[in-house]
Design a protein around this motif. Structure first.
Motif, mmCIF file in Angstrom:
data_model
loop_
_atom_site.group_PDB
_atom_site.id
_atom_site.type_symbol
_atom_site.label_atom_id
_atom_site.label_comp_id
_atom_site.label_asym_id
_atom_site.label_seq_id
_atom_site.Cartn_x
_atom_site.Cartn_y
_atom_site.Cartn_z
ATOM 1 N N SER A 134 82.286 -48.596 69.539
ATOM 2 C CA SER A 134 81.240 -48.084 70.437
ATOM 3 C C SER A 134 80.677 -49.224 71.270
ATOM 4 N N PRO A 135 80.054 -48.929 72.412
ATOM 5 C CA PRO A 135 79.384 -49.987 73.180
ATOM 6 C C PRO A 135 78.360 -50.690 72.295
ATOM 7 N N PRO A 136 78.430 -52.017 72.145
ATOM 8 C CA PRO A 136 77.557 -52.721 71.198
ATOM 9 C C PRO A 136 76.108 -52.761 71.661
ATOM 10 N N LYS A 137 75.208 -52.511 70.715
ATOM 11 C CA LYS A 137 73.775 -52.553 70.988
ATOM 12 C C LYS A 137 73.045 -53.079 69.758
ATOM 13 N N ILE A 138 71.831 -53.537 69.970
ATOM 14 C CA ILE A 138 70.933 -53.930 68.883
ATOM 15 C C ILE A 138 69.797 -52.916 68.846
ATOM 16 N N VAL A 139 69.532 -52.402 67.670
ATOM 17 C CA VAL A 139 68.517 -51.373 67.482
ATOM 18 C C VAL A 139 67.367 -51.961 66.672
ATOM 19 N N ALA A 140 66.146 -51.726 67.116
ATOM 20 C CA ALA A 140 64.949 -52.063 66.337
ATOM 21 C C ALA A 140 64.322 -50.749 65.891
ATOM 22 N N ARG A 141 64.194 -50.569 64.580
ATOM 23 C CA ARG A 141 63.644 -49.313 64.074
ATOM 24 C C ARG A 141 62.710 -49.559 62.898
ATOM 25 N N GLU A 142 62.095 -48.484 62.469
ATOM 26 C CA GLU A 142 61.162 -48.513 61.344
ATOM 27 C C GLU A 142 61.831 -49.090 60.098
ATOM 28 N N LEU A 143 61.111 -49.945 59.391
ATOM 29 C CA LEU A 143 61.606 -50.535 58.154
ATOM 30 C C LEU A 143 61.125 -49.708 56.972
ATOM 31 N N LEU A 144 62.089 -49.119 56.247
ATOM 32 C CA LEU A 144 61.763 -48.417 55.015
ATOM 33 C C LEU A 144 61.719 -49.431 53.871
ATOM 34 N N ASP A 145 60.906 -49.172 52.854
ATOM 35 C CA ASP A 145 60.726 -50.115 51.763
ATOM 36 C C ASP A 145 61.789 -49.873 50.698
ATOM 37 N N ILE A 146 62.888 -50.623 50.762
ATOM 38 C CA ILE A 146 64.024 -50.346 49.883
ATOM 39 C C ILE A 146 63.744 -50.681 48.421
ATOM 40 N N ARG A 147 62.670 -51.397 48.139
ATOM 41 C CA ARG A 147 62.320 -51.657 46.738
ATOM 42 C C ARG A 147 61.550 -50.487 46.131
ATOM 43 N N LEU A 148 60.936 -49.683 46.966
ATOM 44 C CA LEU A 148 60.133 -48.559 46.474
ATOM 45 C C LEU A 148 60.770 -47.216 46.806
ATOM 46 N N ASP A 149 61.264 -47.067 48.041
ATOM 47 C CA ASP A 149 61.943 -45.829 48.430
ATOM 48 C C ASP A 149 63.302 -45.782 47.731
ATOM 49 N N ARG A 150 63.745 -44.599 47.351
ATOM 50 C CA ARG A 150 65.000 -44.471 46.610
ATOM 51 C C ARG A 150 66.108 -43.979 47.535
ATOM 52 N N GLU A 151 67.225 -44.700 47.540
ATOM 53 C CA GLU A 151 68.351 -44.388 48.431
ATOM 54 C C GLU A 151 69.390 -43.558 47.696
ATOM 55 N N LEU A 177 62.018 -45.201 66.113
ATOM 56 C CA LEU A 177 62.821 -46.104 66.935
ATOM 57 C C LEU A 177 61.888 -46.925 67.813
ATOM 58 N N TYR A 178 62.030 -48.266 67.769
ATOM 59 C CA TYR A 178 61.146 -49.149 68.534
ATOM 60 C C TYR A 178 61.811 -49.740 69.773
ATOM 61 N N GLY A 179 63.145 -49.837 69.755
ATOM 62 C CA GLY A 179 63.809 -50.414 70.915
ATOM 63 C C GLY A 179 65.311 -50.430 70.744
ATOM 64 N N VAL A 180 66.043 -50.390 71.881
ATOM 65 C CA VAL A 180 67.503 -50.480 71.905
ATOM 66 C C VAL A 180 67.877 -51.476 72.989
ATOM 67 N N TYR A 181 68.724 -52.447 72.658
ATOM 68 C CA TYR A 181 68.992 -53.560 73.564
ATOM 69 C C TYR A 181 70.491 -53.801 73.709
ATOM 70 N N ASP A 182 70.906 -54.089 74.920
ATOM 71 C CA ASP A 182 72.289 -54.485 75.171
ATOM 72 C C ASP A 182 72.518 -55.953 74.858
ATOM 73 N N SER A 183 71.432 -56.723 74.843
ATOM 74 C CA SER A 183 71.517 -58.161 74.576
ATOM 75 C C SER A 183 70.243 -58.593 73.857
ATOM 76 N N PRO A 184 70.337 -59.574 72.960
ATOM 77 C CA PRO A 184 69.112 -60.066 72.310
ATOM 78 C C PRO A 184 68.141 -60.713 73.285
ATOM 79 N N ASP A 185 68.625 -61.105 74.460
ATOM 80 C CA ASP A 185 67.741 -61.697 75.459
ATOM 81 C C ASP A 185 66.751 -60.683 76.023
ATOM 82 N N GLU A 186 67.015 -59.386 75.813
ATOM 83 C CA GLU A 186 66.109 -58.350 76.309
ATOM 84 C C GLU A 186 64.934 -58.091 75.371
#
Length: 314
Positions: free
Chosen positions: A159-176, A92-101
């Motif tokens: 739920s209270p709306p938020k924007i989450v920035a997190r680790e990007l998994l490689d969906i072309r290589l990792d299998r879901e 997890l890299y960040g959690v924001y109440d607004s994109p301005d943050e």
């Protein structure tokens, strides 16, 4: 005559859905009952047989506090950490109440932005130096301003709306893998592949033992295609064990996991209304009835709600 009745129900649903966002709490049970009838042709306190009917009921009348927490892409992290451990969570890299943050200087080169209270609202960032925040910020404001739960009548997303920035998994290589649990046990598994990109998504179902489940996915549009079978992943037994630990309190839930190309397993999300109750199989009705019979509904009140299912009406 039956087709005409279905058309009337669809028109009724479209007319009523727009009222959900601003509906007074006291009127919401009445409105949800009407919406349920428009979707299914039945009333929520009645008897249901198919898996889809029960999924639709649950997303409208069983929005317990725990479900709402676990449908939230940020708050679910606490639940996952308690149940199976933090090591399965993407960073997890960040959690924001607004994109301005958001300060891009605090974020790595690549990551993903997600809206916490819905599906399909995300931005994959492969190189933040090429990201145009002036264009993205208004889009994110739209994520927060528009109430996804009201648009889809999925109360678990209220739920209270938020924007989450997190680790990007490689969906072309990792299998879901989307692991369907009913009654706390894994019943079947969907492998979803993005090897050809997001415009061409491969689907295939497997049984818990990785055998033929007796059904196939009905392709839901030109972008979906039937995948060839793969050998059982080395991590599948681990993913099944994790899914059942997370599914313990719930009658129906899909636990998404990724088998990483570099080794290991990462958690994706928990979903309680797969395809919003429009799952289609081949054959459809026998499959709907088989898994619908395993989905045990709780006792319901006069309006069709479960105990605790009114958690998100206010």
């Amino acid at each position: 005559m039956f087709e005409f009745y279905k058309i009337l129900l669809k028109l009724k649903f479209r007319m009523l859905r727009g009222r959900l966002e601003n509906c007074p709490p006291a009127r919401m049970p009445w409105l949800l009952r009407q919406l349920f009838h428009a979707r299914t042709g039945k009333w929520p306190e009645g008897d249901f047989a198919t898996l889809n009917e029960k999924i639709i009921w649950a997303m409208m009348f069983d929005a317990t506090a725990l479900k709402c927490k676990c449908a939230d892409k940020f708050r679910v992290r606490e639940y996952v950490a308690e149940k199976v451990g933090e090591k399965y969570l993407p960073a997890l890299y960040g959690v924001y109440d607004s994109p301005d943050e958001i300060d891009l200087a605090d974020l790595p080169k690549k990551f993903i932005f997600q809206f916490n209270a819905g599906t399909g609202r995300q931005k994959i960032v492969l190189d933040k130096s090429a990201l145009n925040m002036a264009e993205l910020v208004p889009v994110m404001r739209g994520w927060i301003a528009r109430k996804y739960w009201a648009k889809t009548a999925e109360l678990q997303y209220k739920s209270p709306p938020k924007i989450v920035a997190r680790e990007l998994l490689d969906i072309r290589l990792d299998r879901e893998f989307r692991i369907y649990c009913i009654g706390g046990k894994v019943q079947f598994i969907m492998h979803r592949s993005y090897e050809r990109g997001k415009a061409h998504i491969g689907l295939r179902y497997y049984g818990r033992d990785w055998g033929d489940p007796g059904f196939a996915p009905a392709m839901r549009g030109s972008k979906f295609y039937a995948m060839k079978p793969i050998t059982k992943p080395e991590t599948m037994d681990e993913m099944i064990e994790l899914a059942e630990k997370l599914a313990t309190p719930f009658e129906f839930v899909c636990a998404d996991f990724y088998e990483l190309a570099g080794g290991g397993v990462k958690f994706g999300e928990l979903t309680f209304a797969s395809f919003r109750g429009t799952l289609r199989f081949v054959p459809n009705i026998p499959t709907q009835l088989k898994y619908g019979a395993l989905f045990k509904l709780p006792r319901r009140d006069k309006d069709g709600f479960s105990a605790g299912g009114r958690a998100n009406l206010a």
